[in-house]
Scaffold this active site. Sequence first.
Site, PDB file in Angstrom:
ATOM      1  CG  ASP A 317      20.209 -24.696  36.244  1.00  0.00           C
ATOM      2  OD1 ASP A 317      19.922 -25.398  37.230  1.00  0.00           O
ATOM      3  OD2 ASP A 317      20.580 -23.509  36.331  1.00  0.00           O
ATOM      4  CG  ASP A 512      22.728 -19.691  35.309  1.00  0.00           C
ATOM      5  OD1 ASP A 512      22.354 -20.738  35.881  1.00  0.00           O
ATOM      6  OD2 ASP A 512      22.590 -18.559  35.799  1.00  0.00           O
ATOM      7  CG  ASP A 516      23.992 -25.559  35.825  1.00  0.00           C
ATOM      8  OD1 ASP A 516      23.392 -26.488  36.394  1.00  0.00           O
ATOM      9  OD2 ASP A 516      23.608 -24.380  35.854  1.00  0.00           O
TER      10      ASP A 516
END
Length: 628
Positions: A317, A512, A516
Amino acid sequence: MRETMGWILQMVNDRFKVVLLLVAASGLCLGLASYFSGYPDIANVIWFASVVPVLAALSIEILRSLSRGEFGLDIVAALSMTAALVFGEELAAAVVAVMYSGGTFLESFAEGRARREMHALLARVPRIAMRHRNGGLEEVSLDEIGPDDVLLIRKGDVVPVDGKIASLAAFVDSSALTGESLPVRLSQGMEAMSGSTNAGEPFDLIALRRAEESTYAGIVRLVEAAQRSKAPMARLADQWSLGFLAVTVAIAFAAWWFTGDPIRAVAVLVVATPCPLILAVPVALVAGLSRAAHFGVLIKGARPLEAMVRIQTLILDKTGTLTDGRPQIVAINCNAGFAESDILRLAASLDQASKHPVAQAVVQAARARGIDLAVPSEVAEIAGEGVIGRVDGHNIVVGGDGFVAGRIGQKPGDHSALVAGSVLVAVAVDGQMIGHLVMADPLREGTRDMLAKLRHEGIARILLATGDRVEVARRVTDGLGLDGIHAGLTPDQKVLLVLVERKNGPVMMVGDGVNDAPALAAADVGVAMGARGAAASAEAADVVLLVDRIDRLGLGMEIAKASRRIALESVVAGVGFSIVGMIAAAFGYLTPVQGALLQEAIDVAVILNALRALHVAPNRDAILNQAA
């Protein structure tokens, strides 16, 4: 309710394994005491009684494994205990029972410790909200919130349900949901998603739907579906099980067939009890888990630690993972002959009176440069726009370019060349625009070196998966040499990317945010930034980086590889010695009890070797950086 029941069942299972170990160990000790006190018959009864519960539990576990089409080392342990009891070798059976129950206890201990630490980590998740009712406020649980309820969202609160802004404006941080690193301003009537955080002053929210129907709940359902579809990871010990079982049965059958003595077959089975596999593997992996935790890498059990070694594709990410997730000054544009330090000092001095994240970032940047700040006066903050006041006798305006330009009677400038994903903070003094602070969410320090190291460790593909805009993603990752950039993704699209990449081998996902969490659950190994990340991502992940540093990922993988290598060394040595012992037992050189004692000696040797994982020394520079 389902989560609570799962915790209860797991706790009962862990306690049951402790009881089995206590029964087996105490039975062995009491039997030995009776034997050496001159009561061998009573000793045999005690040993027999202590083995039966372990053998019964083992038989149930074997039946469950066979129903799933799995053949494990438990079969060899069951055969050796059963044969020893049948042919009157109760002491040998008791020794095997202690070794087996000890191995299962060690595995459950590692997983239980990780669950306890995760429970503490997730305890911060809010379960209540403040609702307007009859001219006052009442504290209610999320289940009690219904459509059209008016809620007070305090500064720092997580928005509990999807709703519509009732106040004039609101500033929310939706980075956990969308990947947008900087807070966004929502005007009255605009919709705020559940799971975002109030980054500004308190505001009122009109609930549009119930908690279970909101954005956050939908993501949680995606997580559950991904976890159910996740392929199970095979233990290192299981990979040896079929071959070792075949060799053991062949040697035991041959010894009985050619000599006609069943005791030789019992001795072979006792020596063959796969304690090096049952004990050495979990000891090495538990030691690896402890070593990783020492550096802030929480790995939830031995299975994900083993899986980390086989990863081929890494998906990252952006916000809060590759980047810090907090705005920083990347440039200062100066006008009218003012120096950068002068502009920063005036802006930071005034921004001391604001709690806005961008204002606080300006203040921190000034202090980091050692700039002495003045005390502002006559301060007024216009929510979501900017701050006005006086510093050192001058009228100062700090805020968005349009807001500041309007306050001093100018037109906003043309900033079309502004780097994608950046935020512009204008600064004016006594009616004159003196400069702009360019704020952005930069790449984390050490990211390039970390990615290069992971490629060296054997990861073939590294991809970016973010909900942010494509131009922002390309700017942030420029020069990293990624194999692919996937921007503007929704949570289900991230899951799809993980599933597609599986064709290239095991996948690790690092993130995080709440968005996600489903992808973390679907990946072979999900890694969450737990220090400041969302609780949902930490819960769905297999690994949590408790230290807010992405370089800990490489360090954790180093420890995982070293721990697995040590476990493998222990297995090879232990199995090799066991095969030599089986051959000696087949030729009559070892009785069942002597075989059990030999196996004990082998166990001690391989366990001592496995404990070397407690002292794995990963990259020395990373350790020094952590100490600093």
